[in-house]
Design an enzyme around this catalytic site. Structure first.
Site, short mmCIF file in Angstrom:
data_model
loop_
_atom_site.label_atom_id
_atom_site.label_comp_id
_atom_site.label_asym_id
_atom_site.label_seq_id
_atom_site.Cartn_x
_atom_site.Cartn_y
_atom_site.Cartn_z
N THR A 99 -39.35 26.20 -11.01
CA THR A 99 -39.65 24.90 -10.39
C THR A 99 -40.00 24.00 -11.58
O THR A 99 -40.58 24.48 -12.57
CB THR A 99 -40.85 24.96 -9.41
OG1 THR A 99 -42.01 25.35 -10.14
CG2 THR A 99 -40.60 25.96 -8.29
N HIS A 100 -39.63 22.75 -11.51
CA HIS A 100 -39.80 21.82 -12.65
C HIS A 100 -39.10 22.36 -13.90
O HIS A 100 -39.50 22.05 -15.02
CB HIS A 100 -41.28 21.58 -12.97
CG HIS A 100 -42.10 21.25 -11.77
ND1 HIS A 100 -42.33 19.97 -11.33
CD2 HIS A 100 -42.72 22.07 -10.88
CE1 HIS A 100 -43.08 20.00 -10.23
NE2 HIS A 100 -43.32 21.27 -9.93
N SER A 151 -14.10 24.04 -29.09
CA SER A 151 -14.32 22.78 -29.79
C SER A 151 -13.27 22.64 -30.87
O SER A 151 -12.89 23.63 -31.50
CB SER A 151 -15.72 22.77 -30.39
OG SER A 151 -15.77 21.89 -31.49
N LYS A 197 -7.96 3.82 2.30
CA LYS A 197 -7.19 5.02 2.02
C LYS A 197 -7.36 5.60 0.62
O LYS A 197 -7.50 6.81 0.44
CB LYS A 197 -5.71 4.77 2.31
CG LYS A 197 -5.42 4.83 3.80
CD LYS A 197 -4.05 4.34 4.17
CE LYS A 197 -3.94 2.84 4.15
NZ LYS A 197 -4.74 2.16 5.18
N LYS A 227 -17.78 27.52 -30.55
CA LYS A 227 -18.13 26.97 -29.25
C LYS A 227 -17.31 27.53 -28.08
O LYS A 227 -16.13 27.84 -28.22
CB LYS A 227 -17.96 25.44 -29.25
CG LYS A 227 -18.95 24.71 -30.11
CD LYS A 227 -20.37 24.81 -29.58
CE LYS A 227 -20.57 23.98 -28.34
NZ LYS A 227 -20.96 22.61 -28.59
N TYR A 252 -9.34 -6.10 13.23
CA TYR A 252 -8.63 -5.69 12.02
C TYR A 252 -8.64 -6.82 11.00
O TYR A 252 -8.40 -7.98 11.32
CB TYR A 252 -7.18 -5.29 12.32
CG TYR A 252 -6.47 -4.82 11.06
CD1 TYR A 252 -6.54 -3.50 10.64
CD2 TYR A 252 -5.78 -5.73 10.24
CE1 TYR A 252 -5.94 -3.09 9.47
CE2 TYR A 252 -5.18 -5.31 9.05
CZ TYR A 252 -5.27 -3.99 8.68
OH TYR A 252 -4.68 -3.57 7.50
N ASN A 311 -17.35 26.20 -24.21
CA ASN A 311 -18.02 25.19 -23.39
C ASN A 311 -17.70 25.30 -21.89
O ASN A 311 -16.55 25.57 -21.52
CB ASN A 311 -17.62 23.79 -23.86
CG ASN A 311 -18.08 23.52 -25.28
OD1 ASN A 311 -19.13 24.01 -25.70
ND2 ASN A 311 -17.30 22.77 -26.02
N GLN A 336 -7.31 -1.92 4.59
CA GLN A 336 -6.31 -1.16 3.83
C GLN A 336 -6.94 -0.45 2.64
O GLN A 336 -6.40 0.53 2.13
CB GLN A 336 -5.21 -2.13 3.35
CG GLN A 336 -4.08 -1.46 2.60
CD GLN A 336 -2.90 -2.40 2.44
OE1 GLN A 336 -2.22 -2.71 3.40
NE2 GLN A 336 -2.67 -2.87 1.24
N ASN A 347 -1.88 -1.85 13.36
CA ASN A 347 -3.33 -1.66 13.42
C ASN A 347 -3.72 -0.38 14.15
O ASN A 347 -4.58 0.38 13.69
CB ASN A 347 -3.99 -2.87 14.07
CG ASN A 347 -3.77 -4.14 13.26
OD1 ASN A 347 -3.20 -4.08 12.17
ND2 ASN A 347 -4.22 -5.27 13.77
N SER A 360 0.83 -1.21 0.00
CA SER A 360 0.00 0.00 0.00
C SER A 360 0.86 1.26 0.00
O SER A 360 0.35 2.37 -0.05
CB SER A 360 -0.93 0.01 1.22
OG SER A 360 -0.18 -0.11 2.42
N1 ARG Z 1 -1.13 -1.15 5.51
C1 ARG Z 1 -2.05 -1.59 6.50
C2 ARG Z 1 -3.38 -0.84 6.37
O1 ARG Z 1 -3.43 0.09 5.67
C3 ARG Z 1 -1.50 -1.36 7.85
C4 ARG Z 1 -1.92 -2.34 8.90
C5 ARG Z 1 -1.47 -3.69 8.58
N2 ARG Z 1 -1.68 -4.56 9.67
C6 ARG Z 1 -1.56 -5.87 9.54
N3 ARG Z 1 -1.73 -6.57 10.56
N4 ARG Z 1 -1.33 -6.42 8.38
O2 ARG Z 1 -4.39 -1.20 6.95
#
Ligand code: ARG
Length: 462
Positions: A152-153, A274, A322, A280, A314, A282, A319, A107, A20
């Site tokens: 409206t509408h 365009s 993010k 045009k 967990y 836009n 993961q 975690n 990640s």
């Molecule tokens: N990269 C992991 C995440 O974003 C971090 C935690 C990983 N923990 C584990 N026990 N594998 O969640």
């Protein structure tokens, strides 16, 4: 990091699949901030000596500086930002680095980093939204008297001040900022110390770490703290709702710059041409913003679906939180910034607005109100005016071209003063209840927003 238990090297594909760091490197500042607080707590607990603490601090500062400068190279085989930083620290300072992870798990580490990151992102983003509000207030201030038909509408309904229309969005964005603040307040608790699931036999001063990291309180259940991402869902929901508002403003702008409406002109800098049709111009910014709302909704649903049915606590699924959050923040930040710039440079086509709002049908409701004020029940007045509208249509004349005799042939209540109903200025001034678009109300509300947003800007400067 876990080589003790394994006899074989991890497969290349596993590494590519599970890493990640290609996106969570963005958490490096927060990760280091968290590690600094954790190291202090380990020192108080007697796990690190003060010399070891200094060594760790120095190492982390150096690493942070290199990442800032772009000279640090993250390794995919080290999975994530947390392991990259820890491994590099240990490579630099030796065995002391290997003590840092005492009483901590990735975690609780990632639960902390994300909270720290989002807390800052919310402040920064709220400021951008306030800037967007300022650009709307600014546009309203430049054209305080312009009236346009309200719809409206998507059918012409009643005349409104353009400023009233623009301020409607200022109200919406104020609630969006409120939602962001609420979400920041709920995520304002320190998860560090929760460990992998069940805290640690090595007891750290969590309250002190919370103070150091600027949290108001510590989480009260280690299992909850490492496994829930409701705070990220809340942020994604707030951004999705803001995107919904922004997509409506986009649609209004797209309509307004079309020749059919013609109320607004965007600057050349904020429109595209365009490759085929030379004439045009836009409104691509507004169209893309309307379109990108799909991503904001999608990211919310993606995370909700990821979390659905996850067993405690967990799981690696987490993961996936993010990318959704980063993408929504990036998308919303850019949309709000470019929209602000576009509105600052936009101008109103006052002639087209005046032409459109001169349609006397917009005042048909006022005509019914006129009858009510002469004593007729509203339902009856509604019907009478409906008949007058149909009659004017049949005669192919405008509503305000009906003569007094013609009006009286439908209802004898009409008197000579009926002509004043079609005075637009008077019509606007009569709408005086709080929240209605009388110019005096608008003036007050514009002042209110100007002050609030000015205060806000000042607060951010200091
Ligand atoms: N990269 C992991 C995440 O974003 C971090 C935690 C990983 N923990 C584990 N026990 N594998 O969640």
């Amino acid at each position: 990091m876990w080589k003790g238990r394994f006899l074989q090297q991890p497969s290349q594909l596993l590494q590519e699949y599970t890493e990640s760091v290609s996106y969570d490197w963005r958490l490096y500042k927060q990760d280091i901030e968290g590690s600094l607080a954790h190291a202090e707590a380990l020192t108080v607990a007697g796990i690190l000596t003060s010399e070891e603490l200094s060594l760790i601090k120095k190492g982390l500062f150096e690493i942070r500086e290199e990442i800032d400068r772009g000279t640090f190279s993250f390794q995919k085989h080290l999975e994530d930002v947390h392991m990259n930083i820890e491994a590099e620290l240990t490579r630099r300072i030796g065995p002391t680095g290997a003590k840092l992870h005492t009483a901590r798990s990735r975690n609780d580490q990632v639960a902390l980093d994300l909270r720290l990151y989002l807390r800052e992102a919310i402040v920064k983003f709220s400021r951008l939204v306030a800037g967007l509000q300022r650009s709307l207030v600014g546009l309203a201030f430049r054209y305080p008297e312009v009236c346009i038909p309200g719809y409206t509408h998507l059918q012409r309904a009643q005349p409104i001040l353009l400023a009233h229309h623009l301020l409607a969005y200022v109200e919406m964005f104020a609630r969006d900022i409120g939602r962001l603040k609420d979400c920041a307040a709920r995520m304002d608790e320190l998860p560090l110390g929760s460990g992998a699931i069940a805290g640690s036999t090595i007891v750290l001063d969590r309250e002190q770490m919370a103070r150091q990291l600027g949290f108001s309180r510590v989480t009260q259940n280690s299992m909850d703290a490492v496994s829930d991402r409701d705070f990220a869902c809340e942020l994604l929901a707030a951004l999705a709702i803001l995107g919904m508002h922004l997509s409506r403003l986009s649609e209004d702008i797209i309509l307004w710059v079309s020749e059919e409406f013609g109320f607004l002109e965007l600057s050349d800098r904020h429109t595209t041409g365009s490759s085929l049709m030379p004439q045009k111009k836009n409104p691509d910014i507004a169209e893309l913003t309307r379109g990108k709302t799909g991503r904001l909704y999608g990211n919310l649903f993606s995370l909700l679906t990821t979390l659905k049915g996850l067993p405690m606590t967990y799981n690696r699924d987490l993961q996936e939180d993010k990318e959704a959050v980063f993408d929504s923040l990036d998308t919303a930040e850019l949309a709000v910034s470019v929209f602000t710039e576009m509105l600052e440079a936009a101008s109103v086509r006052e002639d087209r607005a005046a032409e459109a709002v001169s349609d006397p049908l917009l005042l048909a409701t006022d005509l019914a109100d006129y009858l009510v004020l002469k004593g007729m029940p509203f339902r009856q007045a509604h019907e009478v005016v409906g008949r007058i509208v149909a009659e004017a249509e049949r005669l192919r004349i405008l509503l305000n071209q009906m003569s007094l005799e013609q009006l009286r042939s439908i209802s004898p209540i009409f008197e000579a003063d009926v002509s004043s109903v079609f005075d637009l200025r008077k019509a606007m001034e009569s709408r005086r209840a709080p929240g209605a678009p009388a110019p005096s109300n608008l003036e007050q509300r514009l002042k209110y927003w100007e002050e609030i947003l000015e205060k806000d800007a000042q607060a951010h400067l200091h």
